[in-house]
Design a protein around this motif. Structure first.
Motif, PDB file in Angstrom:
ATOM      1  N   PHE A  41       0.835  -1.201   0.000  1.00 22.31           N
ATOM      2  CA  PHE A  41       0.000   0.000   0.000  1.00 22.31           C
ATOM      3  C   PHE A  41       0.870   1.250   0.000  1.00 22.31           C
ATOM      4  CE2 PHE A  41      -2.408   3.284   2.237  1.00 22.31           C
ATOM      5  CZ  PHE A  41      -3.648   3.232   1.608  1.00 22.31           C
ATOM      6  N   VAL A  42       1.833   1.294   0.900  1.00 21.78           N
ATOM      7  CA  VAL A  42       2.715   2.463   1.012  1.00 21.78           C
ATOM      8  C   VAL A  42       3.641   2.549  -0.205  1.00 21.78           C
ATOM      9  CG1 VAL A  42       4.587   3.519   2.353  1.00 21.78           C
ATOM     10  CG2 VAL A  42       2.599   2.542   3.527  1.00 21.78           C
ATOM     11  N   GLY A  43       4.176   1.409  -0.626  1.00 23.79           N
ATOM     12  CA  GLY A  43       5.114   1.388  -1.750  1.00 23.79           C
ATOM     13  C   GLY A  43       4.517   1.889  -3.046  1.00 23.79           C
ATOM     14  N   ARG A  44       3.206   1.700  -3.232  1.00 26.21           N
ATOM     15  CA  ARG A  44       2.555   2.196  -4.448  1.00 26.21           C
ATOM     16  C   ARG A  44       2.313   3.693  -4.406  1.00 26.21           C
ATOM     17  NH1 ARG A  44       0.573  -2.944  -4.071  1.00 26.21           N
ATOM     18  NH2 ARG A  44      -1.147  -2.450  -2.684  1.00 26.21           N
ATOM     19  N   ARG A  45       2.487   4.295  -3.240  1.00 24.45           N
ATOM     20  CA  ARG A  45       2.212   5.721  -3.103  1.00 24.45           C
ATOM     21  C   ARG A  45       3.456   6.557  -2.808  1.00 24.45           C
ATOM     22  NH1 ARG A  45      -1.782   2.610  -2.219  1.00 24.45           N
ATOM     23  NH2 ARG A  45      -3.903   3.246  -2.692  1.00 24.45           N
ATOM     24  N   VAL A  46       4.500   5.907  -2.342  1.00 23.76           N
ATOM     25  CA  VAL A  46       5.747   6.614  -2.003  1.00 23.76           C
ATOM     26  C   VAL A  46       6.840   6.047  -2.894  1.00 23.76           C
ATOM     27  CG1 VAL A  46       7.410   7.114  -0.174  1.00 23.76           C
ATOM     28  CG2 VAL A  46       4.972   6.941   0.369  1.00 23.76           C
ATOM     29  N   ARG A  47       7.382   6.874  -3.750  1.00 27.14           N
ATOM     30  CA  ARG A  47       8.302   6.400  -4.783  1.00 27.14           C
ATOM     31  C   ARG A  47       9.691   6.043  -4.260  1.00 27.14           C
ATOM     32  NH1 ARG A  47       5.678   6.072  -9.703  1.00 27.14           N
ATOM     33  NH2 ARG A  47       3.959   7.513  -9.715  1.00 27.14           N
ATOM     34  N   VAL A  48      10.169   6.754  -3.259  1.00 31.84           N
ATOM     35  CA  VAL A  48      11.516   6.508  -2.738  1.00 31.84           C
ATOM     36  C   VAL A  48      11.442   5.355  -1.733  1.00 31.84           C
ATOM     37  CG1 VAL A  48      13.477   7.513  -1.501  1.00 31.84           C
ATOM     38  CG2 VAL A  48      12.130   8.923  -3.082  1.00 31.84           C
ATOM     39  N   ALA A  50      13.442   4.064   0.529  1.00 30.34           N
ATOM     40  CA  ALA A  50      13.816   4.315   1.924  1.00 30.34           C
ATOM     41  C   ALA A  50      12.698   5.056   2.664  1.00 30.34           C
ATOM     42  CB  ALA A  50      15.116   5.100   1.993  1.00 30.34           C
ATOM     43  N   ASP A  51      12.062   6.014   1.984  1.00 27.35           N
ATOM     44  CA  ASP A  51      10.948   6.740   2.598  1.00 27.35           C
ATOM     45  C   ASP A  51       9.767   5.802   2.853  1.00 27.35           C
ATOM     46  OD1 ASP A  51      12.447   9.041   2.461  1.00 27.35           O
ATOM     47  OD2 ASP A  51      11.426   9.825   0.678  1.00 27.35           O
ATOM     48  N   ALA A  52       9.511   4.912   1.897  1.00 24.93           N
ATOM     49  CA  ALA A  52       8.412   3.957   2.056  1.00 24.93           C
ATOM     50  C   ALA A  52       8.675   3.032   3.237  1.00 24.93           C
ATOM     51  CB  ALA A  52       8.234   3.154   0.766  1.00 24.93           C
ATOM     52  N   ALA A  57       7.447   1.423   8.872  1.00 25.38           N
ATOM     53  CA  ALA A  57       7.858   1.267  10.272  1.00 25.38           C
ATOM     54  C   ALA A  57       7.012   2.164  11.180  1.00 25.38           C
ATOM     55  CB  ALA A  57       9.338   1.595  10.430  1.00 25.38           C
ATOM     56  N   ARG A  58       6.765   3.393  10.740  1.00 24.83           N
ATOM     57  CA  ARG A  58       5.941   4.304  11.540  1.00 24.83           C
ATOM     58  C   ARG A  58       4.496   3.820  11.648  1.00 24.83           C
ATOM     59  NH1 ARG A  58       6.792  10.053   9.367  1.00 24.83           N
ATOM     60  NH2 ARG A  58       8.175   9.217   7.798  1.00 24.83           N
ATOM     61  N   VAL A  59       4.002   3.207  10.568  1.00 22.92           N
ATOM     62  CA  VAL A  59       2.640   2.669  10.604  1.00 22.92           C
ATOM     63  C   VAL A  59       2.544   1.584  11.670  1.00 22.92           C
ATOM     64  CG1 VAL A  59       0.970   1.263   9.315  1.00 22.92           C
ATOM     65  CG2 VAL A  59       2.043   3.246   8.223  1.00 22.92           C
ATOM     66  N   PHE A  60       3.529   0.699  11.717  1.00 26.26           N
ATOM     67  CA  PHE A  60       3.464  -0.366  12.715  1.00 26.26           C
ATOM     68  C   PHE A  60       3.726   0.139  14.124  1.00 26.26           C
ATOM     69  CE2 PHE A  60       3.340  -3.089   9.042  1.00 26.26           C
ATOM     70  CZ  PHE A  60       2.375  -3.995   9.441  1.00 26.26           C
ATOM     71  N   MET A  61       4.478   1.218  14.263  1.00 25.36           N
ATOM     72  CA  MET A  61       4.626   1.822  15.597  1.00 25.36           C
ATOM     73  C   MET A  61       3.276   2.367  16.061  1.00 25.36           C
ATOM     74  SD  MET A  61       8.384   3.635  15.264  1.00 25.36           S
ATOM     75  CE  MET A  61       8.004   4.807  16.525  1.00 25.36           C
TER      76      MET A  61
END
Length: 195
Positions: A41-48, A50-52, A57-61
């Motif tokens: 989900f995140v990877g399809r929306r965030v191109r970089v 490392a940022d994804a 990680a922040r989502v799971f925190m």
């Protein structure tokens, strides 16, 4: 939507209850199941990349922090974690003050094997991508959730905080609008060649 989705949702809801009670194995099972979903989900929306990865990680925190707040009657664990991911992406975009393009829903059309077929397929795909890009952000997000993420109308409703029938209606309206734009473009192109 998979026929096993209701069973998966029930199992995950029970895992959340057990994880809240301190069952580490239940949390590991939740993480193993939800991580690929969130990462995609995140990877399809965030191109970089490392940022994804940082966002995942922040989502799971946030997931761990708010685990005790999950309520089964408000939707599936799957939709809940995707809502957390969506909010994290929105927060990241707001913090950076840059636009975050959603991935195009259209997949690469298979070529006919020859150069002309590949060129025509690429032209059709580019036209569809252009039409999708011209849609309002809400419509693009609905299409991305439905077709890129493969979520059901009910799951999208859980992610966006809407009713499932409203989601179904909006997706249908967006597809009709896209179909109309594509037909109008095809008719215009055909008229140009007739002259």
């Amino acid at each position: 939507m998979s026929l096993l989705a209701p069973l998966r949702d029930e199992i995950n809801a029970r895992r959340v209850s057990r994880a809240c009670a301190g069952d580490a194995a239940a949390f590991r099972a939740l993480y193993r199941e939800l991580h690929p979903v969130v990462a995609g989900f995140v990877g399809r929306r965030v191109r970089v990349r490392a940022d994804a990865e940082d966002l995942v990680a922040r989502v799971f925190m946030a997931f761990v922090k708010h685990l005790g707040e999950y309520r089964r009657d408000r939707g599936s664990v799957h939709a809940w974690v995707l809502r957390i991911a969506r909010n994290a992406i929105i927060d990241e975009v707001r913090a950076r003050r840059t636009a975050l393009p959603l991935d195009a829903v259209a997949e690469v059309l298979p070529g006919a094997g020859d150069l002309l077929g590949e060129l025509l397929a690429r032209e059709q795909r580019d036209l569809l991508v252009d039409h999708i890009a011209a849609l309002p952000a809400e419509a693009r997000e609905l299409l991305a959730l439905r077709y890129a993420d493969g979520l059901s109308h009910a799951e999208i409703a859980g992610v966006l905080g809407l009713r499932a029938d409203a989601v179904k209606q909006r997706v249908s309206r967006t597809l009709r609008e896209l179909r109309g734009r594509l037909q109008a473009g095809a008719e215009k192109g055909a008229a140009e060649y007739v002259v």
